[in-house]
Design a protein around this motif. Structure first.
Motif, short mmCIF file in Angstrom:
data_model
loop_
_atom_site.label_atom_id
_atom_site.label_comp_id
_atom_site.label_asym_id
_atom_site.label_seq_id
_atom_site.Cartn_x
_atom_site.Cartn_y
_atom_site.Cartn_z
N LYS A 64 -1.11 -8.01 -7.08
CA LYS A 64 -2.13 -7.70 -7.49
C LYS A 64 -2.54 -6.06 -6.53
O LYS A 64 -3.08 -6.12 -5.62
CB LYS A 64 -3.60 -8.22 -7.39
CG LYS A 64 -2.57 -9.47 -7.89
CD LYS A 64 -4.10 -10.72 -6.32
CE LYS A 64 -5.25 -9.97 -6.26
NZ LYS A 64 -6.45 -11.49 -5.73
N MET A 65 -1.60 -4.95 -7.56
CA MET A 65 -1.80 -3.46 -6.69
C MET A 65 -2.79 -3.13 -6.29
O MET A 65 -2.77 -2.31 -5.38
CB MET A 65 -0.68 -3.19 -7.20
CG MET A 65 -0.34 -1.87 -6.15
SD MET A 65 0.95 -1.51 -5.02
CE MET A 65 1.69 -2.69 -6.19
N GLY A 66 -3.98 -2.67 -7.02
CA GLY A 66 -5.05 -2.40 -6.87
C GLY A 66 -5.80 -3.06 -5.78
O GLY A 66 -6.57 -2.55 -5.25
N TYR A 67 -6.13 -4.23 -5.80
CA TYR A 67 -6.27 -5.46 -4.90
C TYR A 67 -5.73 -4.80 -3.60
O TYR A 67 -6.29 -4.60 -2.28
CB TYR A 67 -6.69 -6.50 -4.70
CG TYR A 67 -6.79 -7.57 -3.81
CD1 TYR A 67 -8.43 -7.62 -4.77
CD2 TYR A 67 -6.78 -8.59 -3.14
CE1 TYR A 67 -9.47 -8.12 -3.38
CE2 TYR A 67 -7.74 -9.19 -2.78
CZ TYR A 67 -9.22 -9.14 -2.97
OH TYR A 67 -9.73 -9.92 -2.01
N ALA A 68 -4.40 -4.49 -3.18
CA ALA A 68 -3.61 -4.23 -1.95
C ALA A 68 -3.57 -3.10 -1.84
O ALA A 68 -3.99 -2.54 -0.36
CB ALA A 68 -2.68 -4.11 -2.11
N SER A 69 -4.31 -1.97 -2.92
CA SER A 69 -5.07 -0.70 -2.39
C SER A 69 -6.03 -0.52 -2.27
O SER A 69 -5.73 0.75 -0.73
CB SER A 69 -4.03 0.33 -4.07
OG SER A 69 -2.88 0.42 -3.87
#
Length: 278
Positions: free
Chosen positions: A259-264
């Motif tokens: 979940k790269m968007g969430y992590a960003s």
């Protein structure tokens, strides 16, 4: 080409390693991560813009609230204890005694040990069955805590381990002590000031800029704590999630849950928190 443009071109050419590195390795990725924080991006597919959805999900994420609380508890415990201990050690190391160089080296050497190696070492030291700590406590008949396995002792264990790395601030405090004019101490002694009053009215005010610097660096480090709990607690996120910290949850969202968007979005909130605190 005019002389001014020629000088500008020459200057840009000589500074190219810095500004190219800044643009390609820092500014560019930061702008990209800001865009990704507004996207649903599972890494294996192109990012899809979802607006503020990631930030709205974080507001209702119980695990997110838990890791913020854990990080606040760790920072508010480790930083004051580490600061007081580092100042006291620096004052002791500033005394002219035999073996002064050895003692200074002994305090500083642990800071050059890699975090992973230190984590493995402390895992063995705090082992409830075979570790040095509990073996010593067992010898004197004292209770032996389950250091890394107990929710009550897990955070205490990590704060204890963090004190292993206070060599760097100690050296900075030591340099700050040597910048305080000796005349101030002489004047204080002539006025009849005791050692305690000299510490309170001369040493600490003289060290205040250095203390501020080290506290700020400590806040930044504490809010990014990752390697030690990651190595020491193999069964993450640790007992009752007590040692599950902000950066660890960010890492899991990015590379375990994809979940790269969430992590960003978490990364940008972390940046804002650190900026607000420092």
């Amino acid at each position: 080409m005019s002389l001014g443009r020629s000088s500008l071109f020459t200057g840009l050419l000589w500074t190219a390693p810095w500004w190219l590195g800044f643009l390609l390795l820092l500014a560019g990725p930061m702008v990209l991560s800001l865009y990704i924080s507004f996207c649903d991006y599972p890494l294996l597919q192109p990012p899809v813009f979802v607006g503020l959805s990631n930030y709205q999900q974080l507001a209702g994420d119980a695990v997110f609230h838990k890791v913020i609380w854990n990080t606040v508890v760790y920072a508010s415990t480790a930083i004051p204890i580490g600061t007081v201990l580092a100042v006291l050690l620096a004052i002791l190391l500033n005394q002219r005694v035999r073996g002064q160089a050895f003692f200074r080296a002994a305090i500083f050497v642990p800071t050059v040990v890699p975090l992973v190696a230190a984590g493995v070492m402390w895992t063995w030291l705090l082992n409830p069955e075979y570790g040095l700590f509990n073996t010593t406590l067992r010898t004197v008949g004292a209770p032996q805590p389950l250091w890394l396995e107990s929710p009550q002792w897990a955070m205490v264990s990590l704060v204890l381990v963090s004190l292993w790395f206070i060599g760097s601030p100690v050296m900075i405090y030591l340099a700050g002590l040597q910048e305080i004019p000796e005349e101030l101490y002489e004047a204080a002694r002539l006025d009849g000031a005791s050692a305690t009053r000299q510490l309170w009215h001369v040493t600490l005010p003289g060290l205040s800029p250095v203390i501020l610097f080290n506290v700020i660096m400590g806040i930044i480090t504490a809010w990014q704590v990752f390697a030690l709990p990651f190595v020491m607690w193999k069964t993450r996120p640790g007992p009752d999630r007590v040692t599950y910290f902000y950066t660890m949850y960010l890492f899991d969202n990015a590379f375990n849950y994809l979940k790269m968007g969430y992590a960003s979005a978490m990364a940008w909130i972390q940046l804002l928190i650190i900026l607000a605190l420092t």
